[in-house]
Write a protein that holds these residues in place. Structure first.
Motif, PDB file in Angstrom:
ATOM      1  N   THR A   1       6.368   2.071   1.955  1.00  0.00           N
ATOM      2  CA  THR A   1       5.441   3.215   2.019  1.00  0.00           C
ATOM      3  C   THR A   1       4.131   2.928   1.303  1.00  0.00           C
ATOM      4  N   GLN A   2       4.242   2.483   0.047  1.00  0.00           N
ATOM      5  CA  GLN A   2       3.051   2.373  -0.786  1.00  0.00           C
ATOM      6  C   GLN A   2       2.051   1.339  -0.257  1.00  0.00           C
ATOM      7  N   PRO A   3       2.486   0.083   0.050  1.00  0.00           N
ATOM      8  CA  PRO A   3       1.516  -0.867   0.609  1.00  0.00           C
ATOM      9  C   PRO A   3       0.951  -0.409   1.959  1.00  0.00           C
ATOM     10  N   SER A   4       1.783   0.232   2.788  1.00  0.00           N
ATOM     11  CA  SER A   4       1.318   0.693   4.108  1.00  0.00           C
ATOM     12  C   SER A   4       0.230   1.740   3.957  1.00  0.00           C
ATOM     13  N   LEU A   5       0.426   2.693   3.042  1.00  0.00           N
ATOM     14  CA  LEU A   5      -0.589   3.715   2.800  1.00  0.00           C
ATOM     15  C   LEU A   5      -1.873   3.092   2.254  1.00  0.00           C
ATOM     16  N   TYR A   6      -1.732   2.146   1.329  1.00  0.00           N
ATOM     17  CA  TYR A   6      -2.914   1.484   0.767  1.00  0.00           C
ATOM     18  C   TYR A   6      -3.731   0.817   1.872  1.00  0.00           C
ATOM     19  N   VAL A   7      -3.058   0.074   2.741  1.00  0.00           N
ATOM     20  CA  VAL A   7      -3.766  -0.663   3.803  1.00  0.00           C
ATOM     21  C   VAL A   7      -4.435   0.298   4.780  1.00  0.00           C
ATOM     22  N   VAL A   8      -3.691   1.292   5.269  1.00  0.00           N
ATOM     23  CA  VAL A   8      -4.237   2.216   6.276  1.00  0.00           C
ATOM     24  C   VAL A   8      -5.392   3.042   5.694  1.00  0.00           C
ATOM     25  N   GLU A   9      -5.225   3.557   4.488  1.00  0.00           N
ATOM     26  CA  GLU A   9      -6.263   4.407   3.888  1.00  0.00           C
ATOM     27  C   GLU A   9      -7.521   3.615   3.531  1.00  0.00           C
ATOM     28  N   THR A  10      -7.358   2.393   3.025  1.00  0.00           N
ATOM     29  CA  THR A  10      -8.542   1.585   2.691  1.00  0.00           C
ATOM     30  C   THR A  10      -9.305   1.203   3.960  1.00  0.00           C
ATOM     31  N   ILE A  11      -8.598   0.920   5.046  1.00  0.00           N
ATOM     32  CA  ILE A  11      -9.267   0.589   6.312  1.00  0.00           C
ATOM     33  C   ILE A  11     -10.089   1.792   6.793  1.00  0.00           C
ATOM     34  N   LEU A  12      -9.480   2.984   6.789  1.00  0.00           N
ATOM     35  CA  LEU A  12     -10.199   4.190   7.216  1.00  0.00           C
ATOM     36  C   LEU A  12     -11.440   4.432   6.347  1.00  0.00           C
ATOM     37  N   ALA A  13     -11.277   4.275   5.032  1.00  0.00           N
ATOM     38  CA  ALA A  13     -12.399   4.506   4.116  1.00  0.00           C
ATOM     39  C   ALA A  13     -13.509   3.478   4.330  1.00  0.00           C
TER      40      ALA A  13
ATOM     41  N   ARG B   1     -18.132  19.400  -0.812  1.00  0.00           N
ATOM     42  CA  ARG B   1     -17.405  18.952   0.383  1.00  0.00           C
ATOM     43  C   ARG B   1     -16.369  17.910  -0.031  1.00  0.00           C
ATOM     44  N   VAL B   2     -15.152  18.053   0.521  1.00  0.00           N
ATOM     45  CA  VAL B   2     -14.080  17.110   0.214  1.00  0.00           C
ATOM     46  C   VAL B   2     -13.538  16.526   1.513  1.00  0.00           C
ATOM     47  N   VAL B   3     -13.442  15.204   1.562  1.00  0.00           N
ATOM     48  CA  VAL B   3     -12.870  14.521   2.728  1.00  0.00           C
ATOM     49  C   VAL B   3     -11.578  13.838   2.283  1.00  0.00           C
ATOM     50  N   GLU B   4     -10.465  14.257   2.880  1.00  0.00           N
ATOM     51  CA  GLU B   4      -9.179  13.600   2.625  1.00  0.00           C
ATOM     52  C   GLU B   4      -9.014  12.476   3.638  1.00  0.00           C
ATOM     53  N   ILE B   5      -8.827  11.260   3.150  1.00  0.00           N
ATOM     54  CA  ILE B   5      -8.749  10.081   4.012  1.00  0.00           C
ATOM     55  C   ILE B   5      -7.336   9.524   3.974  1.00  0.00           C
TER      56      ILE B   5
END
Length: 293
Positions: free
Chosen positions: A60-72, A259-263
């Motif tokens: 979970t943790q590495p997958s979230l890190y990778v997906v969220e950093t790519i989006l950001a 303004r807040v953006v949840e990524i």
């Protein structure tokens, strides 16, 4: 100019198929390939697999890190940038990366080791309480050994963590609309994971932190900081310390954020912020389709 905060969700926000739509983007393909080299497994394969595998801390943790950093990073490529960043538990690592505190692969190495240590930290339990009596909860926790307030998420939602007996004792004594045991391997954000936290501290100490280019609100100390040593010390305390998300939410308007953006997947954090403060514009970037053109 509207002051904007970017916030990043943590474990519990993962969703089957997350990030798969990013595979068409060349820069994202490169990051997924780099991640596979570091992790020894494919994030996209895990995200496509059954939710049970994806929900295991190790993945979970590495997958979230990778997906969220790519989006950001894709948001930044399109000319957007935050004035303030924060992340919920694991999400703090993405916030620190976006703030330029460490480079991408160093962050993924940290998250990989954190996930391994937390995955092996068995024993104890965590439970979410919704719409509870705050005074009663504080009193019962104070009177019950081996249980702590792990996540102060909003005025209407908290998570407690500790030994199974202690958590169940609090659940039975505190009146709440709902009390739900969480599917986690251990009592995270409590002294019960102190052994894992001590081992992880040695790893964190070996990584050089740079001054943040935007202020970071940390989980254990929700006041903005750009100081690299201060941000590192806060992160060291994070594994056993409480996630003070309600206070982070209150700090947003206090720091002029409008303004807040949840990524990242889901809308957990915008939901929590909405319950804590009003008059903020809340947005979500969960997929490639939600990225601004």
């Amino acid at each position: 100019m509207t002051k904007t905060a970017w916030v990043f969700p943590g474990q519990g926000s993962q969703a089957q198929g997350m990030g798969v739509d990013l595979l068409d983007i060349p820069s994202a393909q490169d990051k997924f390939a780099q991640a596979e080299t570091i992790l020894g497994w494919s994030v996209t394969d895990v995200c496509k697999s059954d939710i049970e595998q994806l929900s295991r801390t190790l993945y979970t943790q590495p997958s979230l890190y990778v997906v969220e950093t790519i989006l950001a990073d894709l948001l930044r490529e399109r000319g957007h940038k935050p004035d303030l960043v924060a992340g919920h538990s694991l999400g703090e690592y993405i916030a620190l990366y976006i703030a330029g505190v460490f480079e991408w692969s160093a962050g993924l190495h940290l998250v990989k080791r954190r996930a391994e240590l937390m995955d092996s930290a068995s024993g104890g339990m965590m439970a979410a309480l919704m719409n509870f009596d705050q005074e009663q909860l504080a009193k019962v926790i104070a009177q019950t050994p081996d249980v702590v307030l792990a996540n102060d998420n909003s005025p209407a939602q908290v998570i407690i963590s500790g030994t199974t007996e202690a958590v169940q004792a609090v659940m039975s004594q505190v009146k709440s609309k709902r009390a739900i045991p969480l599917k986690v391997s251990g009592a995270f954000h409590s002294p019960l994971v102190a052994t894992a936290a001590t081992e992880f501290q040695e790893i964190l100490e070996s990584v050089t932190f740079q001054p943040a280019v935007v202020p970071v609100l940390s989980n254990v100390e929700p006041l903005p900081s750009v100081n690299p040593e201060e941000l590192k010390q806060r992160l060291i305390k994070q594994m056993t310390g409480s996630v003070r998300w309600r206070e982070i939410s209150l700090q947003l308007p206090a720091n002029g954020i409008e303004r807040v953006v949840e990524i990242g997947p889901g809308n957990v954090l915008t939901g929590l912020i909405k319950r804590t403060v009003s008059n903020l514009t809340l947005e979500n970037v969960r997929t490639a389709a939600e990225l601004p053109s």
